[in-house]
Design an enzyme around this catalytic site. Structure first.
Site, mmCIF file in Angstrom:
data_model
loop_
_atom_site.group_PDB
_atom_site.id
_atom_site.type_symbol
_atom_site.label_atom_id
_atom_site.label_comp_id
_atom_site.label_asym_id
_atom_site.label_seq_id
_atom_site.Cartn_x
_atom_site.Cartn_y
_atom_site.Cartn_z
ATOM 1 N N SER A 1 49.872 57.223 -1.089
ATOM 2 C CA SER A 1 50.148 55.930 -1.718
ATOM 3 C C SER A 1 49.241 55.999 -3.035
ATOM 4 O O SER A 1 49.217 55.184 -4.060
ATOM 5 C CB SER A 1 49.553 54.827 -0.803
ATOM 6 O OG SER A 1 48.342 54.949 -0.351
ATOM 7 N N SER B 1 47.443 59.770 2.249
ATOM 8 C CA SER B 1 47.632 59.220 1.307
ATOM 9 C C SER B 1 46.826 59.934 -0.043
ATOM 10 O O SER B 1 46.843 59.544 -1.146
ATOM 11 C CB SER B 1 47.320 57.732 1.077
ATOM 12 O OG SER B 1 48.428 56.883 1.688
ATOM 13 N N LYS C 1 40.925 54.259 -7.441
ATOM 14 C CA LYS C 1 42.257 53.429 -6.965
ATOM 15 C C LYS C 1 42.333 52.168 -6.595
ATOM 16 O O LYS C 1 41.275 51.695 -6.472
ATOM 17 C CB LYS C 1 42.709 54.176 -5.531
ATOM 18 C CG LYS C 1 43.948 53.722 -5.004
ATOM 19 C CD LYS C 1 44.294 54.666 -3.668
ATOM 20 C CE LYS C 1 45.620 54.132 -2.886
ATOM 21 N NZ LYS C 1 45.624 54.595 -1.563
#
Lengths: 487, 474
Positions: free
Chosen positions: A150, A174, A75
């Site tokens: 997210s 997330s 990420k």
């Protein structure tokens, strides 16, 4: 190739039935073909193939381990020396970290092959990956829908089989929420188990690094390498890491599974409730006892979370002032203008909203009523959950109240968006480990089931999740199966 | 109307740790800009602080030295504000629960003792520096960012500039002798802010205070206080109000000037830093640290006064720095000369030589062993004071064997009786001068000294000669 588990891939690599270079090239090709999903912000083809070549050398000598030669994506919240670290923001669009995050280093030391950095909600603030400077990510199951956030990019990439596993971060859900929306497995470990050093901070006491993969078995393998004490992180816990993989197949003693009644209220979609109850039956058949839980403080979870998360974020994001790194406005005549315009132009709307909220709750005159109160409530929430874990071995429920919503759907009402986190924030508030695994479908969109346990109960959670995945095939279903009408 | 000045002092002492409070960067002064700045100091995305335990230990040592409550549980908080020299946009400090609670320090003002109450002392990281010498730019040097500070705050219990200065000097000395701060005001490792207000004498209520900054020496502090209390008095006597402000002392004009109004002070939005664990001090830790405490100035003064019988001037000299004390103690433990003799030598001959060459007792050119040896020879009358001084001067240029130097001087210690005989002979040789001296012409003593020195070929000990002449001339 991309349908195999990491274990199977690893065995193939070690037996030299497959080379890391081949495997890496295969995934790179799939990524190129799927750019419309917008899952990646940066891709490092050259670096990846070089890493694959190194891995192949090691594998040739027979010195490879479980993750040697396996491709992954990070990420874009984890600092990497060889690629930009943007956090999905204009503020860091050209930021090149001079160091690697501990998680990045640990996985690299295992001989993995880094393909690129995945798209995310800006500074990890969001539940849909629509808040990214680099554009929204599309859900591989239905490209009109969000993948969740997210860590939307990582989840979608794994779901679309562009990479066997990808890291994420989880502050209020997330990892788990996108795992649910994308029909894959994702875990957020106990707070302090995985180092936060090099993981750009959103809310320090809530953030935790975790991972997405196609099965609990894969999660166990990866978590083994990610977890562990780091002296660069003062909140890192110095505790021996158990062998998560070894205990996966051990038949578990009859378990007490807690079902909070508030997890099944009217706002939760019917299909989701049905899927969870079906899952519960499977565990009952294995000898589990179901205990109904009354979590009285549940209605306070989301407000408590948002007060604390925004407060910490408002402070963590103060370093983005355009002076030493990151975006700097071209249009300033005074120091005040330089800082405020860089931030106004560099941050997206949701980030600004949360910084302002956080500043407000920490302000003189509001501090006691908001921040202090939220911290007191947090302690009570943690106590209530710890008390529950004296009665049950884990808590089960839907990961989200609804399936993936349409891109652009809820964007005008931020507080409605926040309520999507209703089942996930508790784990972050109390530092508890939790995972989400696929438990069914509703109109072609995945349903996720959340398992949450007491501190350091990852072994138990993974074992139960693995058992469920031996009894079901939800986790093996992929978007292309649905598109081919297999579903 | 008689006014009483009320002063509270805040001292920021930079702790002498090798690395910074939350990162491993070096803390040495004077390095080239940003050469002692790590990713953590620069507040890059993703970095985290890790507490330097040595700084905690030093804070506790200070707390013990001032008999303060050491909080068994204290924590760090973030003080949030924006400034280029503050990379994270917040300073990690302590607010609600400092590591050191209330304590006190005894000072002497005009021979009177006074107990100064120290409200608290807490740990915090320093900010970087802004440099304005580059035309059109401001340079930011983050070398200082993150260095550990101990902020020591008194209650408003000081009532004059002399009390303030006495407190600061006593505190300064304590920190140096604890070896936790080098107290270099020019380099900024000991910084003082003054909070001052006036009230009618006898009133219990405190007046509006102003804060004074940019005070780089004790002298400036004194002048700033004097100016500011007059400024307050002038305003109050004209019936005007004193504004709560921060003012800078300007040495060129000997005035204070407005820096910023505290009315618009930042709301720092303090909250506990979630990246750091609380500091927990156990009884065992406290006891371990107690055992490592060095001798404190108060104890040192007592033994120098009571055991060594030294005057307060001598004691002040010895306590002027830990290196002087160390040197004195070393000489004292290796030689049989009187403490007074040792002090006189160090204060006089040695200090003069150091000043000449711009050196100090930090790196003494003549070792304590050599000084001890020299003073022993002097005590044994193997040499005269003059010869000792000559030998010392030689040693200043490089170590040599003292006994060889003594041998090279060719001095033969004068036998007392021999000396007396010689002096009697000289007196007999000059009966007129002797008579004149006895009649009152004091000046003639030097004539006789000269004669004796001639006779001894300049090797006589003038002090001894003087003594004997006076005795024998009557």
């Amino acid at each position: 190739m991309h349908k195999q588990s990491i274990l199977a891939l690893s065995q193939a690599l070690q037996k030299r039935e497959l080379s890391s270079t081949e495997l890496t090239q295969h995934y790179l090709n799939r990524i190129s073909a799927a750019t419309s999903l917008n899952t990646f912000i940066s891709i490092d083809e050259k670096g990846a193939l070089a890493a694959a070549a190194s891995a192949d050398k090691i594998l040739k000598k027979g010195e490879g381990n479980a993750l040697t030669g396996i491709p992954l994506a990070h990420k874009d919240i984890f600092c990497t020396k060889n690629m930009p670290t943007t956090c999905g923001s204009k503020m860091l669009a050209d930021f090149h970290a001079p160091y690697d995050a501990t998680i990045v280093r640990k996985l690299e030391e295992q001989g993995t092959v880094l393909l690129g950095k995945t798209n995310m909600d800006e500074f990890a603030m969001g539940s849909s990956n629509e808040n990214s400077y680099f554009g929204p990510v599309k859900n591989p199951w239905n490209t009109n829908c969000v993948p969740g956030g997210s860590s939307g990019g990582s989840a979608a990439a794994v779901a679309a089989q562009l990479v066997p596993f990808a890291t994420g971060s989880d502050t209020g859900g997330s990892i788990r929420q996108p795992a649910a929306f994308c029909g894959i497995s994702g875990i957020k470990p106990t707070y302090g188990l995985a180092s936060r050093f090099g993981m750009v901070a959103f809310a320090s006491s809530l953030d935790q690094a975790g991972v997405f993969a196609n099965s609990a078995e894969d999660l166990a393998l990866i978590l083994q390498s990610m977890a562990g004490f780091d002296k660069h992180d003062s909140t890192s816990i110095d505790k021996a890491i158990p062998d998560y993989t070894a205990t996966l197949h051990v038949p578990f003693k009859p378990m007490r599974i807690g079902l909070p009644s508030c997890f099944f209220h009217a706002e939760v979609a019917t299909d989701i409730q049905d899927a969870i109850r079906a899952a519960v039956k499977i565990f009952e058949q294995a000898g589990a006892t179901i205990v109904e839980l009354d979590l009285k403080l549940q209605s306070l979870w989301v407000p408590c979370y948002y007060v604390i998360a925004c407060a910490e974020a408002s402070s963590n994001l103060s370093r983005y002032d355009g002076l030493r790194f990151g975006y700097r406005t071209a249009n300033a005549n005074t120091l005040q203008e330089l800082i405020s315009r860089s931030r106004t132009e560099g941050f997206g709307l949701e980030v600004k909203r949360r910084i302002l909220t956080g500043t407000h709750v920490l302000s003189s005159g509001y501090f006691d009523d908001y921040y202090v109160q939220a911290q007191k409530v947090r302690r009570m929430i943690q106590d209530e959950l710890k008390q529950a874990f004296s009665e049950v071995d884990l808590i089960l429920g839907p990961t989200t109240p609804s399936c993936a919503f349409k891109i652009g759907e809820k964007i005008t009402d931020p507080t409605q968006r926040y309520l999507a986190d209703i089942f996930t924030v508790a784990a972050n508030l109390a530092g508890l480990p939790a995972l989400s695994i696929p438990a069914g479908f509703s109109s072609g969109l995945p349903i996720g089931m959340q398992l949450m346990g007491d501190h350091f109960s990852e072994t138990r959670l993974l074992r139960l999740a693995h058992y469920y995945q031996r009894c079901t095939t939800w986790h093996q279903t992929k978007p292309e199966d649905f598109q081919r009408g297999v579903l | 109307m008689t006014w009483q000045t009320v002063i509270g002092l805040e001292v920021h002492a930079q702790l002498k740790t090798n690395s910074k409070l939350f990162s491993g960067s070096a803390t040495a002064y004077g390095a080239s800009p940003n050469s002692q700045t790590s990713f953590i100091d620069a507040g890059l995305p993703g970095v985290l602080p890790v507490l330097n335990q040595k700084a905690v230990q030093m804070a506790i040592q200070f707390g013990l030295a001032i008999n303060a409550d050491i909080n068994d549980f204290s924590f760090f908080e973030r003080k949030n504000y924006f400034y280029p020299d503050l990379p994270k946009g917040y300073q990690i400090s302590q607010f609600q629960r400092p590591i050191v609670g209330k304590g006190h320090l005894t000072i002497t003002v005009n021979d009177q003792m006074k107990e100064v109450v120290i409200e608290r002392a807490h740990l915090e990281e320093d900010a970087g520096k802004s440099l304005h010498e580059i035309p059109g730019y401001t340079g930011i040097d983050l070398n200082r960012a993150g260095t550990p500070l101990l902020e020591i705050v008194t209650t408003p219990c000081l009532f004059s500039a002399s009390e303030a200065i006495s407190y600061l000097k006593t505190l300064h000395q304590l920190l140096r002798f604890l070896d936790i701060c080098d107290g270099n005001m020019q380099e900024g490792s000991f910084r003082c802010d003054v909070n001052l207000s006036l009230r009618p004498k006898g009133s219990e209520k405190l007046g509006t205070r102003t804060e004074l900054k940019n005070l780089n020496s004790f002298r400036f502090i004194e002048k700033a206080i004097n100016y500011e209390q007059r400024r307050h008095q002038d305003l109050l006597e004209m019936g005007q109000h004193v504004s709560q402000e921060t003012r800078l002392y300007c040495p060129d004009t000997d005035t204070t000037q407005l820096m910023r109004s505290k009315e618009n002070e930042n709301d720092y939005r303090y909250f506990p830093d979630p990246d750091l664990l609380p500091i927990e001090i156990t009884t065992k830790t406290l006891n371990d640290i107690k055992a490592t405490m060095p001798e404190l100035p108060a104890e040192i003064k007592a033994r120098l006064r009571d055991k060594d019988n030294l005057t307060s001037d001598d004691i002040e000299f010895i306590l002027s720095s830990p290196s002087v004390l160390r040197f004195y103690d070393d000489v004292r433990s290796h030689c049989k000369a009187l403490p007074k003799t040792i002090v006189n030598w160090l204060k006089g001959t040695y200090t003069a030589a150091l000043n000449d060459k711009g050196l100090s007792f930090e790196a003494p050119p003549v070792s304590s062993t050599d000084v001890a040896c020299l003073l022993d020879r002097l005590t044994d009358n193997a040499i005269t004071a003059n010869i000792a001084k000559t030998i010392f001067a030689t040693l200043m240029n490089g170590p040599q064997s003292i006994d060889e130097l003594i041998a090279a001087s060719g001095y033969k210690p004068q036998d007392s009786n021999q000396m007396e005989d010689m002096i009697r002979k000289i007196i007999e040789t000059y009966p007129q001068q002797a008579a004149d001296y006895r009649a009152g012409k004091e000046k003639l003593l030097s004539f006789f000294v000269g004669q004796v020195m001639k006779e001894t070929k300049g090797q006589g000990d003038p002090a001894k000669i003087n003594e004997l002449l006076r005795k024998l001339l009557g």
